[in-house]
Scaffold this active site. Structure first.
Site, PDB file in Angstrom:
ATOM      1  N   SER A 212     -52.891 122.488 -98.021  1.00 61.85           N
ATOM      2  CA  SER A 212     -52.005 123.275 -98.873  1.00 61.85           C
ATOM      3  C   SER A 212     -50.646 123.405 -98.184  1.00 61.85           C
ATOM      4  O   SER A 212     -50.037 122.388 -97.850  1.00 61.85           O
ATOM      5  CB  SER A 212     -52.655 124.626 -99.170  1.00 61.85           C
ATOM      6  OG  SER A 212     -52.002 125.287-100.231  1.00 61.85           O
ATOM      7  N   TRP A 213     -50.136 124.623 -97.930  1.00 66.05           N
ATOM      8  CA  TRP A 213     -48.883 124.742 -97.193  1.00 66.05           C
ATOM      9  C   TRP A 213     -49.000 124.076 -95.830  1.00 66.05           C
ATOM     10  O   TRP A 213     -48.027 123.517 -95.313  1.00 66.05           O
ATOM     11  CB  TRP A 213     -48.479 126.208 -97.024  1.00 66.05           C
ATOM     12  CG  TRP A 213     -47.556 126.445 -95.864  1.00 66.05           C
ATOM     13  CD1 TRP A 213     -47.863 127.057 -94.685  1.00 66.05           C
ATOM     14  CD2 TRP A 213     -46.190 126.024 -95.752  1.00 66.05           C
ATOM     15  NE1 TRP A 213     -46.764 127.063 -93.845  1.00 66.05           N
ATOM     16  CE2 TRP A 213     -45.720 126.429 -94.472  1.00 66.05           C
ATOM     17  CE3 TRP A 213     -45.310 125.344 -96.603  1.00 66.05           C
ATOM     18  CZ2 TRP A 213     -44.431 126.181 -94.032  1.00 66.05           C
ATOM     19  CZ3 TRP A 213     -44.016 125.088 -96.158  1.00 66.05           C
ATOM     20  CH2 TRP A 213     -43.587 125.507 -94.894  1.00 66.05           C
TER      21      TRP A 213
ATOM     22  N   HIS B 251     -59.080 123.821-105.368  1.00 65.16           N
ATOM     23  CA  HIS B 251     -58.098 123.875-104.288  1.00 65.16           C
ATOM     24  C   HIS B 251     -58.664 124.296-102.935  1.00 65.16           C
ATOM     25  O   HIS B 251     -58.315 123.717-101.906  1.00 65.16           O
ATOM     26  CB  HIS B 251     -56.985 124.860-104.686  1.00 65.16           C
ATOM     27  CG  HIS B 251     -55.963 125.065-103.622  1.00 65.16           C
ATOM     28  ND1 HIS B 251     -54.976 124.134-103.347  1.00 65.16           N
ATOM     29  CD2 HIS B 251     -55.755 126.097-102.741  1.00 65.16           C
ATOM     30  CE1 HIS B 251     -54.215 124.582-102.355  1.00 65.16           C
ATOM     31  NE2 HIS B 251     -54.657 125.766-101.965  1.00 65.16           N
TER      32      HIS B 251
ATOM     33  N   ASP C 187     -57.707 120.638-108.673  1.00 57.60           N
ATOM     34  CA  ASP C 187     -56.904 121.597-107.926  1.00 57.60           C
ATOM     35  C   ASP C 187     -55.739 122.031-108.821  1.00 57.60           C
ATOM     36  O   ASP C 187     -54.838 121.237-109.106  1.00 57.60           O
ATOM     37  CB  ASP C 187     -56.390 120.930-106.646  1.00 57.60           C
ATOM     38  CG  ASP C 187     -55.656 121.878-105.714  1.00 57.60           C
ATOM     39  OD1 ASP C 187     -55.146 122.911-106.190  1.00 57.60           O
ATOM     40  OD2 ASP C 187     -55.583 121.567-104.507  1.00 57.60           O
TER      41      ASP C 187
ATOM     42  N   GLY D  36     -50.765 129.045 -96.793  1.00 56.63           N
ATOM     43  CA  GLY D  36     -50.011 130.231 -97.171  1.00 56.63           C
ATOM     44  C   GLY D  36     -48.726 129.839 -97.875  1.00 56.63           C
ATOM     45  O   GLY D  36     -48.749 129.431 -99.032  1.00 56.63           O
TER      46      GLY D  36
END
Length: 309
Positions: free
Chosen positions: A103-104, A287, A259, A36
């Site tokens: 990711s985050w 991604h 990505d 996120g």
């Protein structure tokens, strides 16, 4: 795989976070950090862990998923999330654990490991993001301009003409606007844009005009916008500059070659600064964790790190 237990933990500042346990209580401890910011943990993420070998904990970060208050941005910072992870660890009596994030979630995993290296047995990361302004500019502006120009045109074209010179700033301002007539369409466009950029071959490569009347407001843009506006509550290049703190922690990075949101050079830079990790590049992936081979590679990485824990 279903949780064998779930609870709400009071982490202070008026926040309660949802935490679930999967696997077996006497298994190898592992922690999953969702992306996120703001997306929440999903059922799919449980499948990364072996129910016979792991004691895996998944939680929804402040303002996300099943945590309360929903979409709250108050006292919602990287440092507060790191403190929440420590609350979880001590609550469950865990000394050290394998930390997994994409990711985050990879940003938070690295930030946590650099803050508490003695608590991390190993790191399994996917789609590395290090919370810098240039990464955000690449993900939402420069990358799409080069590789998805028609998608970028839709993203910019949804704004009033006077706001198109700096679309990223315009969307961040709109997402922070308290008026639903302003923030709702912005969130719908942002979510569609990011979804299309996350896949190598998206099912929908254009953004449909927002009606502003969707049944459920997409949550991630609001929390994500808050973190972007605050540079993810990190100093410039902080995570790479402090990567020497990771040298005693073994790890694996799984990275999609194509990505667009978190490009490979970031994962490579971290792996070089870290030194004690293996970078696995997937040549046919973008991604998302649903991209070809990503889920399987990350599951293998966790298994490998568990074997050596």
């Amino acid at each position: 795989m279903r949780p064998f237990d779930a609870r709400m933990l009071d982490v202070g500042d008026g926040h309660w976070i949802y935490v679930e346990e999967v696997g077996r209580r006497d298994g190898v401890p592992a922690l999953f950090l969702h992306g996120g910011p703001g997306s929440g943990s999903q059922h799919l993420h449980r499948r990364l862990f072996d129910p016979e070998r792991h004691h895996a904990l998944l939680f929804d970060q402040r303002g996300a998923g099943r945590s309360h208050p929903y979409l709250s941005l108050q006292e919602n910072t990287t440092q507060k999330l790191i403190a929440d992870i420590e609350v979880i660890r001590t609550h469950f009596g865990i000394e050290r654990w394998i930390v997994v994030g994409g990711s985050w979630g990879s940003t938070l995993a690295v930030a946590y490991a650099e803050a508490h290296p003695e608590r991390v047995a190993a790191l399994a990361l996917r789609a590395v993001f290090l919370g810098t302004r240039r990464e955000v500019e690449w993900a939402f502006v420069e990358g799409p301009k080069l590789f998805r120009p028609e998608l970028y045109a839709d993203f910019v074209g949804a704004l009033p003409e006077a706001e198109r010179a700096d679309p990223l700033a315009a969307y961040l301002e709109r997402l922070a606007d308290p008026d639903p007539k302003v923030h709702r369409p912005a969130a719908e466009i942002w979510a569609s844009y990011e979804r299309a950029l996350s896949e190598l071959a998206p099912g929908q490569s254009r953004i449909a005009p927002s009606t502003g009347r969707s049944e459920r407001l997409p949550p991630t843009p609001f929390v994500e916008g808050h973190y972007i506006r605050n540079d993810f509550f990190l100093q410039p290049d902080q995570l790479v500059r402090e990567a020497s703190k990771l040298r005693g922690i073994p790890g694996v990075i799984v990275q999609g070659r194509y990505d667009l949101l978190c490009p490979p050079h970031t994962a490579y830079a971290l792996s070089e600064a870290w030194g004690n990790c293996r970078l696995e590049m997937l040549d046919r992936a973008g991604h998302a964790i649903s991209e070809q081979g990503v889920m399987e590679a990350l599951t293998r990485a966790i298994r490998e790190l568990t074997d050596n824990a």
